[in-house]
Write an enzyme that holds these catalytic residues in place. Structure first.
Site, short mmCIF file in Angstrom:
data_model
loop_
_atom_site.label_atom_id
_atom_site.label_comp_id
_atom_site.label_asym_id
_atom_site.label_seq_id
_atom_site.Cartn_x
_atom_site.Cartn_y
_atom_site.Cartn_z
CD1 TRP A 106 -2.27 -2.20 1.86
CD2 TRP A 106 -2.90 -1.26 0.08
NE1 TRP A 106 -3.23 -2.86 1.50
CE2 TRP A 106 -3.81 -2.43 0.15
CE3 TRP A 106 -3.41 -0.40 -1.30
CZ2 TRP A 106 -4.74 -2.86 -0.31
CZ3 TRP A 106 -4.42 -0.99 -1.95
CH2 TRP A 106 -5.17 -2.11 -1.45
CG ASP A 166 -3.13 4.04 4.01
OD1 ASP A 166 -4.07 3.86 4.71
OD2 ASP A 166 -2.76 3.29 3.18
CE LYS A 195 -8.31 -2.97 3.94
NZ LYS A 195 -7.40 -2.27 3.30
C1 LIG Z 1 -7.03 -1.84 2.28
C2 LIG Z 1 -5.99 -0.66 2.15
C3 LIG Z 1 -6.00 0.32 1.24
C4 LIG Z 1 -7.00 0.58 0.16
O1 LIG Z 1 -8.19 0.69 0.60
P1 LIG Z 1 -9.25 1.00 -0.53
O2 LIG Z 1 -10.41 1.63 0.34
O3 LIG Z 1 -9.69 -0.29 -1.06
O4 LIG Z 1 -8.82 2.11 -1.45
C5 LIG Z 1 -4.93 1.29 1.40
N1 LIG Z 1 -4.17 1.28 2.32
C6 LIG Z 1 -4.19 0.23 3.37
C7 LIG Z 1 -3.10 0.19 4.50
C8 LIG Z 1 -5.12 -0.84 3.31
O5 LIG Z 1 -5.28 -1.72 4.31
#
Ligand SMILES: *Cc1c(COP(=O)(O)O)cnc(C)c1O
Length: 367
Positions: free
Chosen positions: A103, A178, A202
């Site tokens: 990511w 993030d 998540k």
């Molecule tokens: C799942 C995830 C993403 C992507 O998320 P989307 O909402 O599908 O764009 C980005 N960063 C991390 C750390 C993730 O776990």
């Protein structure tokens, strides 16, 4: 009612049962409103109150200071990869990225379209298509540019199962995080961050809504030339209501934050998360090498526990048998294989204990 199984999916992921039941109860008609959350205007008083409660829930749980805006946007965390760079890179057009997984690499890829990226650290190992990450860099490994527009890092690496124990020290450079896969797993000091973003699916809600917590001075970087929907300043000025937001997603975040506040807040959540992870990692470490944790011990994630068995055949056998036994989602990410147990906030301790009992039994029969 349908029976529920143990959900170890990485995302979209398990939500608190209490929240699902409350949403179910209210889905046909919100109390006193006579319409579903799915049917009401995002400009109604009813939605205003839901939206305000969702923001208030996040603010209380994380102790978000008053000089931050709380936004609920769309396009997932992946669109934030672009928005962060488009809004926050100018005018210097250079930023530091710390690479700890897939990511963070994707975030960097979008930033490179906007300006110059300095890789402040990368813990990638291996060659060719066998590249992987298994650790978080030490502070001493970071080669930070004191003149960068911001430093970006990924607090929890969902795919590899590694997690920062505390934020990197970045001096006066704005820190952007993030936190998609570990937001609200423990208390953090928001004032150390210029911005935090997290896809909701998540740890805080359904897919289709992304939480952005941004310090108000950062909004001044958004240039008028940006497309309206990609402009943090406009999104903040319109309180996330420039267009129709994900009303249902925001409603679920309201319920999740209320649930957490009613159950001891993030201190309590952290205690439970540590306990769950300890049970599972102890099981790996005490298996005599049958179950082998992927991440370095000091980089292990409390949210995503990644591991391997002696052979891919045994991995497949275990996954198949866990599915029959009522555990979903243990298969590792398609890019790395192996197994991954995502044990987010809403995953119960009892589920971890039952998984470990199942794994111990599997080892006896196949080890
Ligand atoms: C799942 C995830 C993403 C992507 O998320 P989307 O909402 O599908 O764009 C980005 N960063 C991390 C750390 C993730 O776990």
């Amino acid at each position: 009612m349908e029976k529920r199984i143990y959900n170890l999916n990485a995302g979209p992921a398990v939500l608190p049962e209490e929240v699902l039941l409350e949403a179910q109860k209210e889905l046909f008609a919100l109390p006193g409103v006579g319409m579903s959350i799915l049917e009401i205007s995002h400009r109604s008083k009813t939605f205003d109150a839901i939206h305000a409660e969702a923001k208030e829930g996040i603010k209380k749980l994380l102790n978000v200071p008053d000089d931050y805006s709380i936004l609920f946007l769309q396009g997932g965390a992946s669109l934030q990869f672009s928005m962060v760079a488009l809004n926050l890179m100018p005018p210097k057009n250079k930023a530091d990225y710390i690479l700890t997984g897939s990511w963070s690499k994707k975030a960097m890829k979008e930033a490179k379209r906007v300006g110059t990226v300095n890789i402040a650290a990368s813990t990638e190992e291996g060659e060719g298509d066998k590249k992987y990450f298994k650790r978080i860099p030490k502070q001493s490994e970071l080669k930070l540019d004191p003149d960068a527009s911001y430093v970006h890092f990924t607090s929890n690496n969902t795919i590899y199962g590694t997690q920062w124990k505390s934020e990197p020290q970045v001096g006066n450079v704005p820190l952007v995080c993030d936190a998609s896969s570990d937001i609200l797993y423990k208390p953090i000091d928001v004032s150390k961050y210029a911005m935090i973003y997290a896809g909701a699916q998540k740890n805080i809600g359904p897919s289709g809504v992304v939480l952005v917590i941004i310090r108000k001075d950062m909004l001044e970087r958004s240039q008028d030339s940006l497309h309206t929907m990609l402009n943090y300043k406009i999104q903040a000025e319109n309180d996330s209501l420039y267009n129709t937001p994900n009303t249902f997603g925001i409603y679920i975040i309201k319920l999740v934050t209320k649930h957490l506040l009613n159950n001891g807040g993030l201190d309590k959540m952290y205690e439970i998360n540590k306990k769950k992870a300890e049970i599972l990692y102890n099981a790996l470490d005490n298996s005599g090498g049958f179950y082998k944790g992927h991440a370095d011990k000091d980089s292990r994630s409390l949210m995503n526990v990644t591991f391997n068995l002696p052979t891919p055949e045994l991995e497949k056998k275990l996954i198949d048998e866990t599915v029959k036994a009522g555990f979903a989602g243990l298969k590792g990410h398609r890019s790395v294989g192996g197994l991954r147990a995502s044990i987010y906030n809403a995953f119960p301790i009892k589920g971890v204990e039952e998984l470990v009992a199942f794994m111990n039994d599997f080892q006896k029969k196949n080890g």
